[in-house]
Design a protein around this motif. Structure first.
Motif, PDB file in Angstrom:
ATOM      1  N   LYS A 291      71.531  88.218  46.455  1.00  0.00           N
ATOM      2  CA  LYS A 291      71.687  89.662  46.672  1.00  0.00           C
ATOM      3  C   LYS A 291      70.361  90.394  46.548  1.00  0.00           C
ATOM      4  CE  LYS A 291      73.530  93.612  44.054  1.00  0.00           C
ATOM      5  NZ  LYS A 291      74.390  93.997  42.904  1.00  0.00           N
ATOM      6  N   TYR A 292      69.512  89.947  45.618  1.00  0.00           N
ATOM      7  CA  TYR A 292      68.234  90.614  45.383  1.00  0.00           C
ATOM      8  C   TYR A 292      67.099  90.029  46.218  1.00  0.00           C
ATOM      9  CZ  TYR A 292      70.477  93.174  41.669  1.00  0.00           C
ATOM     10  OH  TYR A 292      71.327  94.020  40.971  1.00  0.00           O
ATOM     11  N   GLY A 293      67.443  89.194  47.184  1.00  0.00           N
ATOM     12  CA  GLY A 293      66.437  88.663  48.096  1.00  0.00           C
ATOM     13  C   GLY A 293      65.720  87.437  47.587  1.00  0.00           C
ATOM     14  N   TYR A 294      66.192  86.854  46.486  1.00  0.00           N
ATOM     15  CA  TYR A 294      65.575  85.634  45.972  1.00  0.00           C
ATOM     16  C   TYR A 294      66.134  84.425  46.716  1.00  0.00           C
ATOM     17  CZ  TYR A 294      64.660  88.829  42.054  1.00  0.00           C
ATOM     18  OH  TYR A 294      64.277  89.893  41.288  1.00  0.00           O
ATOM     19  N   PHE A 295      65.361  83.336  46.710  1.00  0.00           N
ATOM     20  CA  PHE A 295      65.844  82.079  47.283  1.00  0.00           C
ATOM     21  C   PHE A 295      66.469  81.256  46.155  1.00  0.00           C
ATOM     22  CE2 PHE A 295      62.525  83.206  50.389  1.00  0.00           C
ATOM     23  CZ  PHE A 295      63.246  83.070  51.559  1.00  0.00           C
ATOM     24  N   SER A 296      67.738  80.956  46.286  1.00  0.00           N
ATOM     25  CA  SER A 296      68.427  80.183  45.257  1.00  0.00           C
ATOM     26  C   SER A 296      68.071  78.708  45.364  1.00  0.00           C
ATOM     27  CB  SER A 296      69.947  80.349  45.391  1.00  0.00           C
ATOM     28  OG  SER A 296      70.403  79.735  46.587  1.00  0.00           O
ATOM     29  N   LEU A 297      68.333  77.970  44.294  1.00  0.00           N
ATOM     30  CA  LEU A 297      68.088  76.532  44.291  1.00  0.00           C
ATOM     31  C   LEU A 297      68.877  75.849  45.400  1.00  0.00           C
ATOM     32  CD1 LEU A 297      66.859  74.009  43.012  1.00  0.00           C
ATOM     33  CD2 LEU A 297      68.764  73.986  41.390  1.00  0.00           C
ATOM     34  N   GLU A 298      70.094  76.310  45.646  1.00  0.00           N
ATOM     35  CA  GLU A 298      70.920  75.702  46.694  1.00  0.00           C
ATOM     36  C   GLU A 298      70.285  75.875  48.071  1.00  0.00           C
ATOM     37  OE1 GLU A 298      71.927  77.615  44.305  1.00  0.00           O
ATOM     38  OE2 GLU A 298      73.462  76.509  43.185  1.00  0.00           O
ATOM     39  N   GLU A 299      69.733  77.063  48.336  1.00  0.00           N
ATOM     40  CA  GLU A 299      69.067  77.294  49.626  1.00  0.00           C
ATOM     41  C   GLU A 299      67.847  76.390  49.782  1.00  0.00           C
ATOM     42  OE1 GLU A 299      69.123  81.733  51.094  1.00  0.00           O
ATOM     43  OE2 GLU A 299      68.832  81.704  48.920  1.00  0.00           O
ATOM     44  N   ILE A 300      67.086  76.273  48.722  1.00  0.00           N
ATOM     45  CA  ILE A 300      65.879  75.454  48.775  1.00  0.00           C
ATOM     46  C   ILE A 300      66.222  73.996  49.014  1.00  0.00           C
ATOM     47  CG2 ILE A 300      63.962  74.590  47.356  1.00  0.00           C
ATOM     48  CD1 ILE A 300      63.855  77.403  46.101  1.00  0.00           C
ATOM     49  N   ARG A 301      67.290  73.527  48.400  1.00  0.00           N
ATOM     50  CA  ARG A 301      67.657  72.113  48.556  1.00  0.00           C
ATOM     51  C   ARG A 301      68.308  71.817  49.900  1.00  0.00           C
ATOM     52  NH1 ARG A 301      69.165  70.533  42.296  1.00  0.00           N
ATOM     53  NH2 ARG A 301      67.019  69.980  41.753  1.00  0.00           N
ATOM     54  N   LEU A 302      68.644  72.850  50.664  1.00  0.00           N
ATOM     55  CA  LEU A 302      69.058  72.612  52.042  1.00  0.00           C
ATOM     56  C   LEU A 302      67.868  72.154  52.878  1.00  0.00           C
ATOM     57  CD1 LEU A 302      71.452  75.633  52.720  1.00  0.00           C
ATOM     58  CD2 LEU A 302      72.087  73.222  52.430  1.00  0.00           C
ATOM     59  N   VAL A 303      66.663  72.600  52.497  1.00  0.00           N
ATOM     60  CA  VAL A 303      65.435  72.182  53.179  1.00  0.00           C
ATOM     61  C   VAL A 303      64.922  70.880  52.606  1.00  0.00           C
ATOM     62  CG1 VAL A 303      63.031  72.833  53.648  1.00  0.00           C
ATOM     63  CG2 VAL A 303      64.836  74.564  53.718  1.00  0.00           C
ATOM     64  N   ASP A 304      64.959  70.768  51.269  1.00  0.00           N
ATOM     65  CA  ASP A 304      64.459  69.572  50.597  1.00  0.00           C
ATOM     66  C   ASP A 304      65.440  69.175  49.491  1.00  0.00           C
ATOM     67  OD1 ASP A 304      63.128  67.548  49.334  1.00  0.00           O
ATOM     68  OD2 ASP A 304      61.420  68.759  48.681  1.00  0.00           O
ATOM     69  N   PRO A 305      66.358  68.249  49.799  1.00  0.00           N
ATOM     70  CA  PRO A 305      67.363  67.858  48.793  1.00  0.00           C
ATOM     71  C   PRO A 305      66.749  67.271  47.530  1.00  0.00           C
ATOM     72  CG  PRO A 305      67.985  67.066  50.972  1.00  0.00           C
ATOM     73  CD  PRO A 305      66.588  67.578  51.086  1.00  0.00           C
ATOM     74  N   GLU A 306      65.519  66.788  47.605  1.00  0.00           N
ATOM     75  CA  GLU A 306      64.863  66.188  46.441  1.00  0.00           C
ATOM     76  C   GLU A 306      63.927  67.154  45.727  1.00  0.00           C
ATOM     77  OE1 GLU A 306      65.815  63.200  45.558  1.00  0.00           O
ATOM     78  OE2 GLU A 306      67.122  63.172  47.313  1.00  0.00           O
ATOM     79  N   PHE A 307      64.016  68.438  46.071  1.00  0.00           N
ATOM     80  CA  PHE A 307      63.105  69.428  45.498  1.00  0.00           C
ATOM     81  C   PHE A 307      63.170  69.439  43.984  1.00  0.00           C
ATOM     82  CE2 PHE A 307      62.484  73.777  43.863  1.00  0.00           C
ATOM     83  CZ  PHE A 307      61.178  73.993  44.254  1.00  0.00           C
ATOM     84  N   GLN A 308      62.009  69.345  43.356  1.00  0.00           N
ATOM     85  CA  GLN A 308      61.892  69.423  41.899  1.00  0.00           C
ATOM     86  C   GLN A 308      60.916  70.538  41.548  1.00  0.00           C
ATOM     87  OE1 GLN A 308      63.702  67.680  39.771  1.00  0.00           O
ATOM     88  NE2 GLN A 308      64.703  66.573  41.440  1.00  0.00           N
ATOM     89  N   PRO A 309      61.399  71.640  40.951  1.00  0.00           N
ATOM     90  CA  PRO A 309      60.545  72.819  40.755  1.00  0.00           C
ATOM     91  C   PRO A 309      59.389  72.610  39.792  1.00  0.00           C
ATOM     92  CG  PRO A 309      62.650  73.043  39.624  1.00  0.00           C
ATOM     93  CD  PRO A 309      62.766  71.866  40.504  1.00  0.00           C
ATOM     94  N   LEU A 310      59.457  71.595  38.928  1.00  0.00           N
ATOM     95  CA  LEU A 310      58.401  71.386  37.934  1.00  0.00           C
ATOM     96  C   LEU A 310      57.533  70.188  38.245  1.00  0.00           C
ATOM     97  CD1 LEU A 310      60.424  72.145  34.699  1.00  0.00           C
ATOM     98  CD2 LEU A 310      58.949  73.656  35.992  1.00  0.00           C
ATOM     99  N   LYS A 311      57.581  69.677  39.463  1.00  0.00           N
ATOM    100  CA  LYS A 311      56.810  68.476  39.779  1.00  0.00           C
ATOM    101  C   LYS A 311      55.320  68.787  39.864  1.00  0.00           C
ATOM    102  CE  LYS A 311      57.549  69.047  44.757  1.00  0.00           C
ATOM    103  NZ  LYS A 311      58.150  68.463  45.963  1.00  0.00           N
TER     104      LYS A 311
END
Length: 311
Positions: A291-311
């Motif tokens: 709602k506030y225009g942020y990208f949720s973790l779910e949206e990001i993992r649609l692009v990269d299912p293995e996305f790790q934010p602290l890598k």
């Protein structure tokens, strides 16, 4: 038989006894209700930290207060640093941050096992009106942005665009959106000149100002940019190439104007903390993040299912 002269005194004695008994019963009932209320209410959940993360969390807190009676207190004074500090000294159960926990944070509170829970990514776009985009301005460097902010560049023709005055709608000074731009340009918010531009308090306000003002630029979420009336400029990254605020560039980390969003707890969340965090990862919580225009973790993992934010 009670004589008529004794009846008033007799009645007064019994009435006083009745009143005393009733008062004690009533007092006991009030105490019982108070204890029941405290029992049902549970513990206060204190949350401290980033104003940016607070926006969806505050909405979630309001829902949980109304639906299940949770007692949630939120404080955004001091931002991410204050949140981590409050978690470290146990004055808060959840910290809201737009930065990872550092080794220094852990050294300051060695008894705390900081657990970071990634919510999503806060991304800021430089939106411009269509006449600026059509006039040839598709990206800006850090130096050009600084010159615009200091009013050394005040016409788009100075950066290869149309002969139009630059109308810059700033974000509210002190908001996370503003701080992200200023820290990128100056390295510290203390170095930035203040009060030079009209300020926008929301994505909606920035979008409307861009749509109806020639030669304009403002800060807003990429999700509020349509590519028809409003366009997002590319921003020069560390390699001096211009990167646009696309989801791909968010995932690969090349777009510079973005920050992660974390909830941080001590050990594994339990009780009231777990209730709120579970809500943030439900469909309703995800909707608040987006709602506030942020990208949720779910949206990001649609692009990269293995996305790790602290890598």
């Amino acid at each position: 038989m009670i004589t008529s002269s004794l009846q008033p005194a007799f009645l007064r004695i019994h009435w006083n006894r009745f009143s005393l008994f009733f008062s004690r019963v009533f007092l006991g009932f009030v105490i019982f209700l108070a204890m029941l209320s405290v029992s049902c209410k549970g513990e206060v959940l204190n949350i401290v930290g980033s104003l940016s993360v607070n926006m969806p969390v505050a909405d979630a807190a309001q829902i949980l207060r109304a639906e299940i009676g949770m007692d949630i207190h939120i404080n955004t004074n001091g931002g991410s640093d204050a949140g981590i500090g409050a978690l470290g000294d146990s004055s808060a159960q959840i910290a809201m941050t737009t930065r990872p926990v550092t080794p220094e944070d852990r050294a300051d509170s060695p008894e705390v096992n900081f657990k970071q829970i990634y919510l999503g990514q806060h991304v800021v776009a430089l939106g411009v009106s269509s006449d600026v985009w059509d006039g040839g301005v598709h990206g800006l460097s850090r130096e050009q942005l600084r010159a615009i902010y200091e009013k050394k560049i005040n016409n788009w023709k100075q950066v290869g665009g149309p002969d139009l005055p630059i109308v810059f709608f700033n974000a509210d000074e002190g908001r996370g959106v503003w701080e992200m731009l200023i820290q990128w340009i100056y390295g510290s918010s203390k170095r930035a000149p203040l009060g030079r531009f009209p300020m926008m308090s929301s994505n909606e306000e920035a979008r409307n100002s861009l749509e109806f003002t020639h030669g304009s630029m403002s800060l807003l979420s990429p999700k509020f940019i349509d590519g028809k009336e409003i366009f997002a400029l590319g921003v020069a990254g560390s390699d001096n190439k211009a990167y646009f605020p696309t989801l791909d560039n968010v995932v690969n980390g090349k777009y510079p104007l973005m920050k992660p969003m974390f909830l941080v707890v001590n050990e594994k969340p339990t009780g009231e903390s777990k209730t709120l965090i579970d809500f943030m990862f439900s469909n309703r919580g995800r909707a608040l993040i987006e709602k506030y225009g942020y990208f949720s973790l779910e949206e990001i993992r649609l692009v990269d299912p293995e996305f790790q934010p602290l890598k």
